[in-house]
Design an enzyme around this catalytic site. Structure first.
Site, short mmCIF file in Angstrom:
data_model
loop_
_atom_site.label_atom_id
_atom_site.label_comp_id
_atom_site.label_asym_id
_atom_site.label_seq_id
_atom_site.Cartn_x
_atom_site.Cartn_y
_atom_site.Cartn_z
N CYS A 1 0.83 -1.20 0.00
CA CYS A 1 0.00 0.00 0.00
C CYS A 1 0.88 1.26 0.00
O CYS A 1 1.66 1.46 -0.92
CB CYS A 1 -1.00 -0.04 1.15
SG CYS A 1 -2.35 1.18 0.96
N HIS B 1 -3.76 -4.76 -0.69
CA HIS B 1 -3.40 -5.36 0.60
C HIS B 1 -3.49 -6.88 0.49
O HIS B 1 -4.60 -7.43 0.56
CB HIS B 1 -4.35 -4.89 1.69
CG HIS B 1 -4.17 -3.46 2.10
ND1 HIS B 1 -3.30 -3.08 3.08
CD2 HIS B 1 -4.76 -2.32 1.65
CE1 HIS B 1 -3.35 -1.76 3.24
NE2 HIS B 1 -4.22 -1.28 2.37
N GLU C 1 -2.85 -9.00 2.75
CA GLU C 1 -3.38 -9.54 4.01
C GLU C 1 -4.90 -9.43 4.10
O GLU C 1 -5.52 -10.06 4.96
CB GLU C 1 -2.73 -8.85 5.21
CG GLU C 1 -3.11 -7.40 5.43
CD GLU C 1 -2.38 -6.43 4.52
OE1 GLU C 1 -2.67 -5.23 4.63
OE2 GLU C 1 -1.54 -6.87 3.70
#
Length: 213
Positions: free
Chosen positions: A83, A193, A195
Site C-alpha cells: 500500500c 493489501h 493480508e
C-alpha cells in the site's frame, strides 16, 4: 533454518494483520514486528507496510531512525512494500509534495475521476475501496499459483507511475488502467493489501517467503 521476516514498525500500517497473514501463509517462517535498525539488518526478508497519508508515513519513517536500514535492506535482501509502503519506494508523491525513498524511479499521483461514471452508471469514488482485478502484466515468482485477473483488496486515492514500464508487473483498471504491482531485482511491492485479499493474498505472501531473487 527458519526464514526470518521483519515487518517494519515505524508507527504506521496495519502491522498485526500483515504479521498474522504471513504466519498463516507460511507457519515455518519466523515473523516479527521490529522497530530497531539492528532487527531489520538481522532479518532475511523485510516488509514495509503503510497506510494513511504518504507525508505522515515518510515523516514517521524518518523520525523512527529506521529509514537507513530499510534503504540498506532494499539493496541486499528481498523487500516487500504494501500500500503506502509501495508508494514510499518511489521518488516523489503529489500527496503533500512529498519526497519518497527514491528506490524506484517514478512518481505517485492521485486518481482524477471527477464526474466519471462506471459501467453501472454510478460515479467513481475516490478513494477506491474494495475488490478489484489485478492483471499480471509480467511474469514474476510472486505470481506463482496466483490466477491472472484475480481479485485483490484495495483502499487508496493515489497510485504509482513508474518511469520504467518494465517495473510494472500488475495492472488494475479504475477509470483507466494503473500500476498496482511493481518489481525490480529484489524489490516487489503492491498497491493492494495481500493480508486482506483472502487466499490469493496468502499465496502471494507465501511466495515472498520462498522467493530467491
Amino acid at each position: 533454518m527458519k526464514t526470518s521476516i521483519a515487518i517494519v514498525d515505524y508507527g504506521m500500517g496495519n502491522l498485526r494483520s500483515v504479521a498474522q497473514a504471513l504466519k498463516k501463509a507460511e507457519p515455518a517462517a519466523d515473523v516479527a514486528i521490529v522497530d530497531t535498525p539492528a532487527a531489520i539488518r538481522a532479518a532475511d526478508r523485510v516488509v514495509l507496510p503503510g497506510q494513511g497519508a504518504m507525508p505522515d508515513c515518510m515523516r514517521c519513517l524518518g523520525e523512527s531512525g529506521l529509514q537507513e536500514a530499510v534503504v540498506e535492506a532494499s539493496r541486499t535482501k528481498p523487500l516487500l512494500g504494501v500500500c503506502v509502503g509501495e508508494q514510499m519506494l518511489f521518488d516523489w508523491s503529489a500527496e503533500g509534495d512529498t519526497k519518497g525513498l527514491g528506490l524506484l524511479p517514478g512518481k505517485v499521483v492521485r486518481f482524477e475521476l471527477d464526474g466519471r461514471l462506471q459501467d453501472d452508471g454510478s460515479r467513481f469514488k475516490v478513494p477506491q475501496m474494495g475488490w478489484n482485478r489485478v492483471r499480471q502484466s509480467r511474469a514474476h515468482a510472486l505470481w506463482d499459483g496466483v490466477p491472472d485477473d484475480a481479485y485483490f483488496y484495495f483502499v487508496h486515492s493515489y497510485y504509482v507511475m513508474p518511469d520504467d514500464p518494465a517495473h510494472t508487473v500488475g495492472e488494475t483498471a479504475y477509470g483507466a488502467p494503473f500500476t498496482s504491482a511493481v518489481a525490480r531485482d529484489n524489490i516487489f511491492a503492491t498497491q493492494f493489501h495481500p493480508e486482506k485479499s483472502a487466499e490469493v493474498g496468502l499465496r502471494l505472501y507465501r511466495n515472498f517467503v520462498h522467493w530467491k531473487p
